[in-house]
Design an enzyme around this catalytic site. Structure first.
Site, short mmCIF file in Angstrom:
data_model
loop_
_atom_site.label_atom_id
_atom_site.label_comp_id
_atom_site.label_asym_id
_atom_site.label_seq_id
_atom_site.Cartn_x
_atom_site.Cartn_y
_atom_site.Cartn_z
N ASN A 9 40.16 41.99 37.50
CA ASN A 9 39.88 40.66 37.74
C ASN A 9 41.37 40.19 38.31
O ASN A 9 42.20 39.72 37.71
CB ASN A 9 39.58 39.86 36.70
CG ASN A 9 39.43 38.44 36.91
OD1 ASN A 9 39.55 37.96 37.86
ND2 ASN A 9 39.40 37.69 35.75
N LYS A 11 41.88 37.17 39.72
CA LYS A 11 42.03 35.74 39.53
C LYS A 11 42.76 35.24 40.89
O LYS A 11 42.20 35.80 41.85
CB LYS A 11 43.14 35.76 38.55
CG LYS A 11 42.51 36.31 37.15
CD LYS A 11 43.13 35.89 35.60
CE LYS A 11 42.77 36.63 34.69
NZ LYS A 11 43.19 36.21 33.27
N HIS A 95 33.82 33.44 32.52
CA HIS A 95 35.20 33.96 32.12
C HIS A 95 35.68 32.52 31.41
O HIS A 95 35.53 31.25 31.86
CB HIS A 95 36.22 34.03 33.37
CG HIS A 95 37.26 34.75 32.86
ND1 HIS A 95 38.49 33.75 32.53
CD2 HIS A 95 37.74 36.09 32.94
CE1 HIS A 95 39.49 34.52 32.37
NE2 HIS A 95 39.02 35.82 32.56
N GLU A 97 38.61 31.15 31.40
CA GLU A 97 39.45 30.24 32.30
C GLU A 97 38.43 29.30 32.86
O GLU A 97 38.90 28.06 33.12
CB GLU A 97 40.27 30.97 33.40
CG GLU A 97 41.38 31.69 32.67
CD GLU A 97 41.96 32.84 33.37
OE1 GLU A 97 41.57 33.20 34.30
OE2 GLU A 97 42.72 33.50 32.36
N GLU A 166 36.05 38.99 25.75
CA GLU A 166 37.56 38.75 25.99
C GLU A 166 38.10 37.49 24.99
O GLU A 166 37.92 36.26 25.30
CB GLU A 166 37.59 37.97 27.20
CG GLU A 166 37.05 39.30 28.47
CD GLU A 166 37.94 38.84 29.67
OE1 GLU A 166 38.46 39.75 30.11
OE2 GLU A 166 37.62 37.72 30.34
N GLY A 172 46.20 37.26 29.30
CA GLY A 172 47.45 36.79 29.82
C GLY A 172 48.47 36.74 28.69
O GLY A 172 49.56 36.33 29.08
N SER A 212 44.95 41.46 28.00
CA SER A 212 46.18 42.19 27.94
C SER A 212 45.88 43.78 27.85
O SER A 212 46.84 44.37 27.16
CB SER A 212 47.04 41.64 26.75
OG SER A 212 47.29 40.35 26.68
P1 PGA Z 1 44.70 39.92 31.32
O1 PGA Z 1 43.25 39.24 31.83
O2 PGA Z 1 44.41 41.42 31.34
O3 PGA Z 1 45.70 39.45 32.20
O4 PGA Z 1 45.09 39.48 29.94
C1 PGA Z 1 42.13 39.55 31.32
C2 PGA Z 1 40.84 38.71 32.07
O5 PGA Z 1 41.24 37.32 31.99
O6 PGA Z 1 40.03 39.13 32.34
#
Ligand code: PGA
Length: 249
Positions: A9, A11, A95, A97, A166, A172, A212
């Site tokens: 992803n 982003k 997601h 976010e 997640e 992140g 992560s």
């Molecule tokens: P990350 O994000 O691997 O940077 O923690 C994962 C995601 O949001 O899909």
């Protein structure tokens, strides 16, 4: 029986040249891995360019989101048909976010899942609790209510829907869920699938972990019985790191 599904992803990162270069790197470095399905989700403006860069490879293209209306006066939105038209095979939906920053509710997410499936896109539905919810021992209740709300009225076909657990506190942050923490929630989700649908649906549904993930922790996470794939953010922006994660599968 569940083929590992590893998805990057991207982003809101990269520029057009960087997206094409990364796509080529992913295509090259993950070729020859017949054990895993691999996908990438570039930002919307780079989908078409990435599609060309991936031609001839088995890496699948996904969008990070779609809107639930088919067309019309929805400034700034992108329809499922448009995502398909530029070559997407799947889309992320819900997601964290989008839930937390852009205010998407389970009801909105439910409409998006329906729209994406009707258009013929495979859906990766994201769910997961915040740190506060975990600390209050509400992880299972939150995950269950997100599943119920997001999948209301939907007959789950495992070939059309992947689930991504997640935990928000792991995204992140560099704080990955321990393999035991991930497995516990994945097991809970599997049981929910059995209760809500059937043993067959439950056993066939791919449940990804995200938050992560990096080349150092991918293998232990994937070795958990109910962790069937990974949704990777930061570490998917480097072709070598992402290839190492794919190789772990
Ligand atoms: P990350 O994000 O691997 O940077 O923690 C994962 C995601 O949001 O899909």
């Amino acid at each position: 029986m569940r083929t590992p599904f590893i998805v990057g992803n991207w982003k809101m990162n990269l520029d057009s040249a960087g997206a094409v270069a990364l796509a080529k790197g992913v295509a090259e470095k993950s070729a020859g891995n017949s054990k895993a399905r691999v996908g990438v989700c570039p930002p919307f403006p780079y989908l078409a360019g990435v599609k060309s860069a991936l031609s001839g490879s088995s890496v699948q293209l996904g969008s990070q989101n779609i809107y639930f209306e088919a067309k019309g006066a929805f400034t700034g939105e992108v329809s499922a048909a448009m995502a398909l038209d530029v070559g997407c095979q799947f889309t992320l939906i819900g997601h964290s976010e989008r839930r937390l920053i852009l205010g998407e509710t389970d009801a909105v997410i439910n409409k998006k899942v329906n729209t994406a499936l009707a258009a013929g896109l495979h859906v990766i539905l994201c769910i997961g609790e915040t740190l506060e919810q975990r600390q209050q021992n509400n992880t299972e209740a939150v995950v269950e209510s997100q599943l119920q709300g997001s999948l209301a009225g939907i007959t789950l076909d495992p070939s059309k829907i992947t689930l991504a657990y997640e935990p928000v506190w792991a995204i992140g942050t560099g704080v990955v869920a321990t393999p035991e923490q991930a497995e516990a929630v994945h097991h809970f989700i599997r049981q929910w699938l059995t209760r809500t649908y059937s043993q067959d649906v439950s056993q066939a549904t791919c449940i990804q972990y995200g938050g992560s993930v990096n080349p150092g922790n991918a293998k232990t996470l994937l070795s958990q019985p109910n962790v069937d794939g990974l949704l990777v953010g930061g570490a998917s922006l480097k072709a070598d790191d992402f290839a190492a994660i794919v190789a772990a599968a």
